[in-house]
Scaffold this motif. Structure first.
Motif, PDB file in Angstrom:
ATOM      1  N   THR A 100       0.814  -1.215   0.000  1.00  0.00           N
ATOM      2  CA  THR A 100       0.000   0.000   0.000  1.00  0.00           C
ATOM      3  C   THR A 100       0.847   1.265   0.000  1.00  0.00           C
ATOM      4  O   THR A 100       0.544   2.217  -0.734  1.00  0.00           O
ATOM      5  N   PHE A 101       1.902   1.285   0.809  1.00  0.00           N
ATOM      6  CA  PHE A 101       2.717   2.497   0.879  1.00  0.00           C
ATOM      7  C   PHE A 101       3.270   2.876  -0.487  1.00  0.00           C
ATOM      8  O   PHE A 101       3.200   4.035  -0.899  1.00  0.00           O
ATOM      9  N   PHE A 102       3.836   1.918  -1.200  1.00  0.00           N
ATOM     10  CA  PHE A 102       4.455   2.229  -2.485  1.00  0.00           C
ATOM     11  C   PHE A 102       3.421   2.608  -3.542  1.00  0.00           C
ATOM     12  O   PHE A 102       3.663   3.500  -4.358  1.00  0.00           O
ATOM     13  N   ALA A 103       2.285   1.954  -3.539  1.00  0.00           N
ATOM     14  CA  ALA A 103       1.225   2.313  -4.485  1.00  0.00           C
ATOM     15  C   ALA A 103       0.731   3.743  -4.228  1.00  0.00           C
ATOM     16  O   ALA A 103       0.553   4.533  -5.167  1.00  0.00           O
ATOM     17  N   LYS A 104       0.521   4.075  -2.967  1.00  0.00           N
ATOM     18  CA  LYS A 104       0.073   5.427  -2.640  1.00  0.00           C
ATOM     19  C   LYS A 104       1.173   6.450  -2.905  1.00  0.00           C
ATOM     20  O   LYS A 104       0.897   7.560  -3.362  1.00  0.00           O
ATOM     21  N   PHE A 105       2.425   6.094  -2.624  1.00  0.00           N
ATOM     22  CA  PHE A 105       3.522   7.007  -2.890  1.00  0.00           C
ATOM     23  C   PHE A 105       3.637   7.304  -4.383  1.00  0.00           C
ATOM     24  O   PHE A 105       3.899   8.440  -4.783  1.00  0.00           O
ATOM     25  N   GLY A 106       3.435   6.303  -5.227  1.00  0.00           N
ATOM     26  CA  GLY A 106       3.473   6.510  -6.674  1.00  0.00           C
ATOM     27  C   GLY A 106       2.400   7.482  -7.128  1.00  0.00           C
ATOM     28  O   GLY A 106       2.656   8.399  -7.918  1.00  0.00           O
ATOM     29  N   THR A 107       1.193   7.297  -6.634  1.00  0.00           N
ATOM     30  CA  THR A 107       0.094   8.203  -6.970  1.00  0.00           C
ATOM     31  C   THR A 107       0.390   9.603  -6.469  1.00  0.00           C
ATOM     32  O   THR A 107       0.226  10.592  -7.200  1.00  0.00           O
ATOM     33  N   PHE A 108       0.828   9.687  -5.231  1.00  0.00           N
ATOM     34  CA  PHE A 108       1.163  10.977  -4.614  1.00  0.00           C
ATOM     35  C   PHE A 108       2.265  11.695  -5.387  1.00  0.00           C
ATOM     36  O   PHE A 108       2.151  12.885  -5.691  1.00  0.00           O
ATOM     37  N   LEU A 109       3.325  10.982  -5.724  1.00  0.00           N
ATOM     38  CA  LEU A 109       4.445  11.584  -6.436  1.00  0.00           C
ATOM     39  C   LEU A 109       4.011  12.074  -7.809  1.00  0.00           C
ATOM     40  O   LEU A 109       4.328  13.206  -8.204  1.00  0.00           O
ATOM     41  N   CYS A 110       3.285  11.262  -8.526  1.00  0.00           N
ATOM     42  CA  CYS A 110       2.834  11.638  -9.859  1.00  0.00           C
ATOM     43  C   CYS A 110       1.941  12.879  -9.809  1.00  0.00           C
ATOM     44  O   CYS A 110       2.131  13.832 -10.578  1.00  0.00           O
ATOM     45  N   LEU A 111       0.967  12.901  -8.911  1.00  0.00           N
ATOM     46  CA  LEU A 111       0.079  14.055  -8.778  1.00  0.00           C
ATOM     47  C   LEU A 111       0.847  15.313  -8.373  1.00  0.00           C
ATOM     48  O   LEU A 111       0.636  16.393  -8.936  1.00  0.00           O
ATOM     49  N   THR A 112       1.733  15.172  -7.408  1.00  0.00           N
ATOM     50  CA  THR A 112       2.489  16.328  -6.919  1.00  0.00           C
ATOM     51  C   THR A 112       3.360  16.920  -8.009  1.00  0.00           C
ATOM     52  O   THR A 112       3.378  18.142  -8.212  1.00  0.00           O
ATOM     53  N   ILE A 113       4.064  16.084  -8.723  1.00  0.00           N
ATOM     54  CA  ILE A 113       4.964  16.559  -9.769  1.00  0.00           C
ATOM     55  C   ILE A 113       4.172  17.203 -10.903  1.00  0.00           C
ATOM     56  O   ILE A 113       4.534  18.273 -11.403  1.00  0.00           O
ATOM     57  N   LEU A 114       3.079  16.575 -11.317  1.00  0.00           N
ATOM     58  CA  LEU A 114       2.274  17.154 -12.397  1.00  0.00           C
ATOM     59  C   LEU A 114       1.671  18.500 -12.000  1.00  0.00           C
ATOM     60  O   LEU A 114       1.755  19.475 -12.756  1.00  0.00           O
ATOM     61  N   PHE A 115       1.054  18.556 -10.832  1.00  0.00           N
ATOM     62  CA  PHE A 115       0.479  19.825 -10.384  1.00  0.00           C
ATOM     63  C   PHE A 115       1.553  20.885 -10.184  1.00  0.00           C
ATOM     64  O   PHE A 115       1.360  22.058 -10.515  1.00  0.00           O
ATOM     65  N   SER A 116       2.704  20.501  -9.666  1.00  0.00           N
ATOM     66  CA  SER A 116       3.791  21.446  -9.446  1.00  0.00           C
ATOM     67  C   SER A 116       4.270  22.032 -10.771  1.00  0.00           C
ATOM     68  O   SER A 116       4.492  23.241 -10.892  1.00  0.00           O
ATOM     69  N   TRP A 117       4.405  21.199 -11.768  1.00  0.00           N
ATOM     70  CA  TRP A 117       4.853  21.661 -13.079  1.00  0.00           C
ATOM     71  C   TRP A 117       3.811  22.583 -13.717  1.00  0.00           C
ATOM     72  O   TRP A 117       4.144  23.636 -14.265  1.00  0.00           O
ATOM     73  N   ILE A 118       2.555  22.194 -13.630  1.00  0.00           N
ATOM     74  CA  ILE A 118       1.473  23.005 -14.209  1.00  0.00           C
ATOM     75  C   ILE A 118       1.399  24.376 -13.540  1.00  0.00           C
ATOM     76  O   ILE A 118       1.342  25.408 -14.216  1.00  0.00           O
ATOM     77  N   PHE A 119       1.390  24.397 -12.218  1.00  0.00           N
ATOM     78  CA  PHE A 119       1.265  25.682 -11.522  1.00  0.00           C
ATOM     79  C   PHE A 119       2.519  26.544 -11.663  1.00  0.00           C
ATOM     80  O   PHE A 119       2.428  27.773 -11.653  1.00  0.00           O
ATOM     81  N   ALA A 120       3.690  25.938 -11.797  1.00  0.00           N
ATOM     82  CA  ALA A 120       4.909  26.728 -11.995  1.00  0.00           C
ATOM     83  C   ALA A 120       4.923  27.351 -13.383  1.00  0.00           C
ATOM     84  O   ALA A 120       5.197  28.548 -13.533  1.00  0.00           O
ATOM     85  N   ASN A 121       4.626  26.557 -14.399  1.00  0.00           N
ATOM     86  CA  ASN A 121       4.709  27.046 -15.772  1.00  0.00           C
ATOM     87  C   ASN A 121       3.533  27.914 -16.179  1.00  0.00           C
ATOM     88  O   ASN A 121       3.716  28.924 -16.853  1.00  0.00           O
ATOM     89  N   LEU A 122       2.349  27.516 -15.806  1.00  0.00           N
ATOM     90  CA  LEU A 122       1.167  28.259 -16.230  1.00  0.00           C
ATOM     91  C   LEU A 122       0.710  29.263 -15.181  1.00  0.00           C
ATOM     92  O   LEU A 122       0.316  30.379 -15.524  1.00  0.00           O
ATOM     93  N   GLY A 123       0.762  28.880 -13.913  1.00  0.00           N
ATOM     94  CA  GLY A 123       0.300  29.767 -12.852  1.00  0.00           C
ATOM     95  C   GLY A 123       1.304  30.856 -12.514  1.00  0.00           C
ATOM     96  O   GLY A 123       1.026  32.043 -12.674  1.00  0.00           O
ATOM     97  N   PHE A 124       2.473  30.461 -12.049  1.00  0.00           N
ATOM     98  CA  PHE A 124       3.478  31.427 -11.602  1.00  0.00           C
ATOM     99  C   PHE A 124       3.960  32.321 -12.741  1.00  0.00           C
ATOM    100  O   PHE A 124       3.941  33.546 -12.621  1.00  0.00           O
ATOM    101  N   MET A 125       4.382  31.721 -13.828  1.00  0.00           N
ATOM    102  CA  MET A 125       4.887  32.530 -14.948  1.00  0.00           C
ATOM    103  C   MET A 125       3.760  33.361 -15.557  1.00  0.00           C
ATOM    104  O   MET A 125       3.986  34.486 -15.998  1.00  0.00           O
ATOM    105  N   GLY A 126       2.560  32.825 -15.542  1.00  0.00           N
ATOM    106  CA  GLY A 126       1.410  33.586 -16.019  1.00  0.00           C
ATOM    107  C   GLY A 126       1.127  34.800 -15.147  1.00  0.00           C
ATOM    108  O   GLY A 126       0.795  35.878 -15.653  1.00  0.00           O
ATOM    109  N   LEU A 127       1.259  34.647 -13.840  1.00  0.00           N
ATOM    110  CA  LEU A 127       1.079  35.785 -12.929  1.00  0.00           C
ATOM    111  C   LEU A 127       2.128  36.865 -13.178  1.00  0.00           C
ATOM    112  O   LEU A 127       1.817  38.056 -13.208  1.00  0.00           O
TER     113      LEU A 127
END
Length: 140
Positions: A100-127
């Motif tokens: 369970t830990f590794f399955a949840k960590f994979g989901t968590f890591l993927c979501l975090t990295i994707l959202f981080s990239w989206i908000f950095a490139n589109l959100g922050f630079m857009g602001l």
């Protein structure tokens, strides 16, 4: 004012990642347990990288706002994208773990990295581009 904005906008981006990841895993049906508490504890650390790289590149670029945004993407865009891509690809095998830990960590890591990239490139630079935050050295 410039120093405040260069601290406030990345903070907005990081909080957006935190809210998005916590919201996504809540929608997925996760409840707060030991694994989730550990993952939420490291969430901010994973959320910082991309926005800080772009902020640093923007603050050290020359020219007006448009030139600075383009220079920041030119200098760090490929590196930030490559970091995002390798992290997401590395998280995919974890989706298929039976522990369970590794399955949840994979989901968590993927979501975090994707959202981080989206908000950095589109959100922050857009602001920065929308509010035309110049880096006039006389104001610093």
């Amino acid at each position: 004012m410039i120093v405040f904005v260069l601290h406030a906008f990345p903070t907005v981006s990081i909080f957006s990642v935190l809210i998005s990841v916590i919201g996504a895993v809540t929608i997925a049906g996760w409840t707060l347990g030991v694994i989730e508490a550990i993952l939420f504890g490291i969430l901010a650390g994973f959320s910082v990288d991309y926005v800080i790289h772009l902020a640093h590149a923007y603050s050290h670029a020359e020219g007006d706002v448009e030139e600075r945004v383009m220079a920041a993407y030119a200098e760090m865009g490929t590196s930030v994208f490559s970091g995002m891509l390798t992290s997401v690809v590395a998280s995919i095998p974890l989706f298929f773990c039976t522990l369970t830990f590794f399955a949840k960590f994979g989901t968590f890591l993927c979501l975090t990295i994707l959202f981080s990239w989206i908000f950095a490139n589109l959100g922050f630079m857009g602001l920065l581009a929308t509010f035309k935050i110049s880096m006039d050295r006389k104001c610093l």
